[in-house]
Design a protein around this motif. Structure first.
Motif, short mmCIF file in Angstrom:
data_model
loop_
_atom_site.label_atom_id
_atom_site.label_comp_id
_atom_site.label_asym_id
_atom_site.label_seq_id
_atom_site.Cartn_x
_atom_site.Cartn_y
_atom_site.Cartn_z
N UNK A 174 28.34 46.58 38.99
CA UNK A 174 28.99 47.84 39.34
C UNK A 174 30.51 47.72 39.28
N UNK A 175 31.02 46.57 39.68
CA UNK A 175 32.46 46.37 39.66
C UNK A 175 33.00 46.41 38.23
N UNK A 176 32.30 45.75 37.33
CA UNK A 176 32.73 45.71 35.93
C UNK A 176 32.74 47.11 35.32
N UNK A 177 31.73 47.91 35.69
CA UNK A 177 31.68 49.29 35.17
C UNK A 177 32.87 50.12 35.67
N UNK A 178 33.31 49.85 36.90
CA UNK A 178 34.39 50.63 37.48
C UNK A 178 35.78 50.09 37.20
N UNK A 179 35.87 48.83 36.76
CA UNK A 179 37.17 48.21 36.48
C UNK A 179 37.15 47.68 35.05
N UNK A 180 37.46 48.54 34.13
CA UNK A 180 37.32 48.21 32.70
C UNK A 180 38.21 47.06 32.25
N UNK A 181 39.31 46.84 32.94
CA UNK A 181 40.20 45.77 32.54
C UNK A 181 39.87 44.43 33.16
N UNK A 182 38.75 44.37 33.89
CA UNK A 182 38.44 43.11 34.59
C UNK A 182 38.00 42.02 33.62
N UNK A 183 37.06 42.35 32.73
CA UNK A 183 36.62 41.36 31.75
C UNK A 183 37.80 40.99 30.84
N UNK A 184 38.05 39.71 30.73
CA UNK A 184 39.18 39.24 29.94
C UNK A 184 40.44 38.99 30.75
N UNK A 185 40.47 39.47 32.01
CA UNK A 185 41.65 39.24 32.86
C UNK A 185 41.72 37.76 33.24
N UNK A 186 42.88 37.32 33.65
CA UNK A 186 43.07 35.96 34.15
C UNK A 186 43.43 36.04 35.63
N UNK A 187 42.58 35.47 36.48
CA UNK A 187 42.81 35.49 37.92
C UNK A 187 43.73 34.34 38.31
#
Length: 309
Positions: free
Chosen positions: A294-307
């Motif tokens: 659900x988080x990935x669906x709501x935060x499109x820029x999350x995949x590929x981000x660097x934490x």
């Protein structure tokens, strides 16, 4: 059997209630002083104080047991034994010598492993296969006395400090009610701890919860479990605090810089220093806790981000 019980947190409640309901005469209950919390500084009773009030027990809350007047008051209660479970105050030699049968401590680890503070957290952080509780005769050292009996349980992959502490509180109560009467009547044999096997963990503060993605995935997984409910595990995304609530190691077949968020079949994972940590549940600051999918669906820029970390 005339008992003084000393304890403070939830862990101690099953042991206290087991003694109270199994024919022990409760001379008094000692617990830490009430703690003011919140803006209104409301006084919060410890779980043991709440349990003692429900049973009408005599409650004492000294700030220290080192003062002569406090020791005299305790001695006047004429206990046969003092039972301690996560009390939070040091028992000086003058107190240790008061009860006829000494002072007995319930410690939630398989002593001599994980002496001192936070033994349940330490058990998870160490990746121990077994957790347990030790009933020991107290001496002047820190968890160094002879062990009377132990009970153990397997550590499950889903166990957190909160859930494992709850399990250990129940087996501690059972161990105490099984062994203490025999200890008083028969004088059970004890075994001395092997000091060469002793482990201690450093004191944990809130900063320990910030995830270092350069660590192996299995170590971060253990930290996420060990730091629940406190201090919690967290990182940052898009300038906001991101709580990592549940994870699991997910192999090492993808190679990326540590901290890189990767798309997985069921949501997402993060590349660690060694392997991938799958994220199961997380919570962005100001939002509800949700599944990774659900988080990935709501935060499109999350995949590929660097934490960071």
């Amino acid at each position: 059997m005339r008992v003084i019980f000393m304890g403070t947190p939830h862990f101690a409640v099953p042991a206290f209630e087991a003694l109270a309901h199994n024919g022990c005469e409760m001379a008094a209950v000692y617990t830490r002083a009430d703690k003011p919390v919140g803006r209104g500084r409301e006084q919060i009773f410890s779980p043991i104080k709440q349990a003692a009030l429900a049973l009408g027990a005599h409650i004492l809350q000294p700030v220290s047991l080192r003062k002569p007047d406090v020791q005299s008051e305790l001695a006047a209660l004429s206990p046969d034994v003092i039972v301690v479970a996560a009390y939070g105050l040091i028992l000086p030699p003058e107190v240790l010598g008061i009860p006829r049968y000494g002072c007995i401590n319930l410690h939630p680890s398989l002593l001599p492993r994980h002496r001192g503070a936070s033994p349940v957290m330490s058990t998870i952080l160490s990746g121990d296969a077994w957790a347990g509780t030790s009933l020991m005769q107290m001496d002047a050292g820190l968890d160094t006395g002879p062990v009377i009996a132990q009970s153990r349980i397997l550590v499950r992959d889903e166990d957190t400090t909160k859930s494992l502490t709850e399990k250990l509180s129940l087996i501690s109560a059972q161990l105490l009610t099984d062994v203490l009467p025999r200890w008083i009547k028969e004088g059970l044999p004890t075994f001395r701890q092997n000091d060469s096997l002793t482990t201690y963990f450093k004191t944990i503060d809130k900063t320990a919860g910030e995830i270092d993605w350069n660590k192996p995935a299995v170590d971060i997984w253990r930290e996420v479990r060990a730091y629940q409910p406190w201090p919690g595990s967290f990182t940052r995304f898009d300038g906001r605090l991101l709580k990592i609530l549940e994870t699991r190691p997910a192999g090492s077949d993808i190679h990326a810089p540590a901290g890189t968020v990767l798309g997985l079949e069921n949501g997402c994972g993060v590349a660690a220093g060694d392997g991938i940590l799958e994220i199961v549940r997380l919570q962005l600051e100001g939002k509800q806790a949700v599944s990774a999918a659900d988080f990935v669906r709501g935060q499109r820029g999350f995949i590929g981000a660097t934490l960071p970390g």
